[in-house]
Design a protein around this motif. Structure first.
Motif, mmCIF file in Angstrom:
data_model
loop_
_atom_site.group_PDB
_atom_site.id
_atom_site.type_symbol
_atom_site.label_atom_id
_atom_site.label_comp_id
_atom_site.label_asym_id
_atom_site.label_seq_id
_atom_site.Cartn_x
_atom_site.Cartn_y
_atom_site.Cartn_z
ATOM 1 N N TYR A 109 0.832 -1.205 0.000
ATOM 2 C CA TYR A 109 0.000 0.000 0.000
ATOM 3 C C TYR A 109 0.864 1.252 0.000
ATOM 4 C CZ TYR A 109 -2.829 3.767 1.962
ATOM 5 O OH TYR A 109 -3.429 4.978 2.196
ATOM 6 N N ALA A 110 1.941 1.230 0.774
ATOM 7 C CA ALA A 110 2.845 2.391 0.824
ATOM 8 C C ALA A 110 3.517 2.613 -0.533
ATOM 9 C CB ALA A 110 3.880 2.186 1.917
ATOM 10 N N ARG A 111 3.917 1.516 -1.203
ATOM 11 C CA ARG A 111 4.584 1.651 -2.491
ATOM 12 C C ARG A 111 3.631 2.188 -3.559
ATOM 13 N NH1 ARG A 111 6.171 -3.115 -2.874
ATOM 14 N NH2 ARG A 111 4.667 -3.961 -4.379
ATOM 15 N N THR A 112 2.441 1.641 -3.606
ATOM 16 C CA THR A 112 1.482 2.107 -4.624
ATOM 17 C C THR A 112 1.028 3.534 -4.351
ATOM 18 O OG1 THR A 112 -0.344 1.099 -3.361
ATOM 19 C CG2 THR A 112 0.659 -0.223 -5.115
ATOM 20 N N LYS A 113 1.002 3.895 -3.095
ATOM 21 C CA LYS A 113 0.626 5.266 -2.759
ATOM 22 C C LYS A 113 1.692 6.240 -3.240
ATOM 23 C CE LYS A 113 -0.817 8.209 1.094
ATOM 24 N NZ LYS A 113 -1.062 8.270 2.564
ATOM 25 N N ALA A 150 -4.657 4.807 -13.193
ATOM 26 C CA ALA A 150 -4.402 3.391 -12.957
ATOM 27 C C ALA A 150 -3.692 3.186 -11.616
ATOM 28 C CB ALA A 150 -3.575 2.810 -14.099
ATOM 29 N N ASP A 151 -2.702 4.034 -11.336
ATOM 30 C CA ASP A 151 -1.995 3.927 -10.054
ATOM 31 C C ASP A 151 -2.917 4.256 -8.882
ATOM 32 O OD1 ASP A 151 0.306 3.142 -11.259
ATOM 33 O OD2 ASP A 151 1.261 5.124 -11.249
ATOM 34 N N SER A 152 -3.865 5.158 -9.108
ATOM 35 C CA SER A 152 -4.820 5.484 -8.048
ATOM 36 C C SER A 152 -5.707 4.278 -7.724
ATOM 37 C CB SER A 152 -5.688 6.671 -8.483
ATOM 38 O OG SER A 152 -6.705 6.919 -7.531
ATOM 39 N N ALA A 153 -6.165 3.586 -8.778
ATOM 40 C CA ALA A 153 -6.987 2.397 -8.562
ATOM 41 C C ALA A 153 -6.196 1.306 -7.843
ATOM 42 C CB ALA A 153 -7.522 1.888 -9.899
ATOM 43 N N LEU A 154 -4.946 1.111 -8.268
ATOM 44 C CA LEU A 154 -4.104 0.093 -7.623
ATOM 45 C C LEU A 154 -3.840 0.465 -6.165
ATOM 46 C CD1 LEU A 154 -2.432 -2.478 -7.901
ATOM 47 C CD2 LEU A 154 -0.506 -1.059 -8.672
ATOM 48 N N ASN A 155 -3.650 1.744 -5.911
ATOM 49 C CA ASN A 155 -3.416 2.197 -4.538
ATOM 50 C C ASN A 155 -4.637 1.937 -3.661
ATOM 51 O OD1 ASN A 155 -2.037 3.828 -2.414
ATOM 52 N ND2 ASN A 155 -3.760 5.205 -2.792
ATOM 53 N N ASN A 156 -5.829 2.199 -4.200
ATOM 54 C CA ASN A 156 -7.047 1.945 -3.433
ATOM 55 C C ASN A 156 -7.223 0.458 -3.142
ATOM 56 O OD1 ASN A 156 -7.730 4.672 -3.408
ATOM 57 N ND2 ASN A 156 -8.933 4.544 -5.294
#
Length: 356
Positions: A109-113, A150-156
């Motif tokens: 979660y930290a990495r995707t954020k 896309a990164d926002s969706a992965l982060n969520n």
């Protein structure tokens, strides 16, 4: 010849007497039968009665506590008989696999954020630069925007996974959902527990300061019982002590097997004199159905095939099928094709036949 005449005279006289007796016997028997059948008048109105019904006490709330996750029992802070309040910690489980999974979920979660924040900042800079005509290609702006989304969706998604892992870790600490008493304990420290096993609960918790007295009311008198009615009951553990409670709930359903309706009485047990599982005798007073008729109890004949009374009208006896309701020591309510003022045989039995 003289001897013959004297011989026949007594024989003729004896025969005449015998014939007279035979002729008189049916008349005497009929009179005796009429005298043997005592009649009673059918009266209108219900029959008041006091019923004593078996009942059982149950906890107002009870729960079997099973593990939500697989793990080992680390600590048990309660035992059988422990009085606890809502939210009290009962047990602590340990599951190293869950702890590792939670750490990994947090790192992802930290990495995707971080990736999302970088893409967001890049997109904002390109948007500002695009205000100058020709400085930024529209294709580049669209590409970075799509990557940011896309990164926002992965982060969520990674955030939801991390929150789920935190929730699973929370199940390792077992707390009480309500105040009560631990009535059963089946695990000790070191035991392996599984969420898939439902044979025995780890703990059994019951609320005992508030109990339910469950009683099955016969169908005939159930409509006379209302919510908030006060009833008395006795338990064998408190010999002779009269207890009371109020009708709080009705099932509104007649049990097809026992022809009764389940009702519950709230019983407050602040002194802990009573316990779930105790048997009780509930005493109910029923005033009877005002629309019913009543006759002496002996006037109703119950056979394997039917239930009836012997109605006498215009010198004729007939069987009238009835159903019964409340009854006392000498009276019983009846329902059927019969009216107040009719006459029935008091000492009725199956040997008495109908007459035309």
């Amino acid at each position: 010849m003289k001897y013959c005449i004297l011989f026949f005279i007594p024989v003729i006289f004896f025969s005449a007497c015998s014939e007279n007796r035979k002729e008189e016997k049916p008349q005497d028997s009929k009179q005796n039968n009429q005298l043997a059948y005592k009649l009673a008048t059918v009266e209108s109105g219900g029959v008041a009665t006091v019923l004593k019904l078996p009942a059982q006490l149950a906890a107002y709330r009870e729960v079997s506590i099973f593990p939500k996750v697989n793990g080992y029992v680390k600590t048990v802070w309660v035992d059988v008989g422990s009085n606890i309040t809502q939210g009290t910690a009962l047990m602590q489980l340990e599951a190293p696999e869950l702890e590792q999974a939670a750490l990994q979920a947090r790192e992802k979660y930290a990495r995707t954020k971080a990736d999302y924040l970088i893409d967001k900042e890049h997109y904002q800079r390109l948007t500002e630069a695009a205000r100058t005509a020709g400085a930024v290609s529209p294709l580049d702006l669209s590409t970075i925007k799509a990557k940011m989304e896309a990164d926002s969706a992965l982060n969520n998604a990674e955030k939801a996974n991390w929150q789920m892992q935190q929730t699973m870790l929370g199940y390792l600490k077992v707390t009480a959902p309500f105040a009560g008493v631990i009535t059963e304990r089946n695990v000790h420290p070191g035991a392996l527990v599984s969420a898939a096993t439902k044979d025995k609960p780890m703990l059994e918790l019951k609320q005992i300061d508030h109990l339910r007295l469950q009683v099955d009311i016969p169908e005939a008198i159930a409509p006379d019982i209302k919510n908030k009615d006060t009833v008395s009951f006795y338990v064998s553990a408190l010999q002779g002590k009269k207890l009371s409670g109020t009708i709080s709930r009705r099932s509104m359903n007649i049990n097809a097997q026992y022809r009764s309706e389940r009702m519950e009485i709230d019983v407050f047990n602040k002194d802990a004199l009573l316990a779930p599982g105790m048997y009780a005798d509930v005493v109910l007073y029923s005033k009877g159905n005002a629309q019913a008729m009543w006759v002496p109890r002996t006037a109703v004949v119950t056979s394997t095939e039917r239930k009836y009374v012997l109605l006498v009208k215009n010198g004729k006896t007939s069987k009238v099928d009835v159903s019964t309701g409340n009854q006392s020591a000498d009276k019983i309510e009846i329902y059927g094709s019969i009216s107040a003022g009719d006459s029935v045989i008091v000492n009725a039995n199956e040997e008495i036949r109908e007459t035309n």
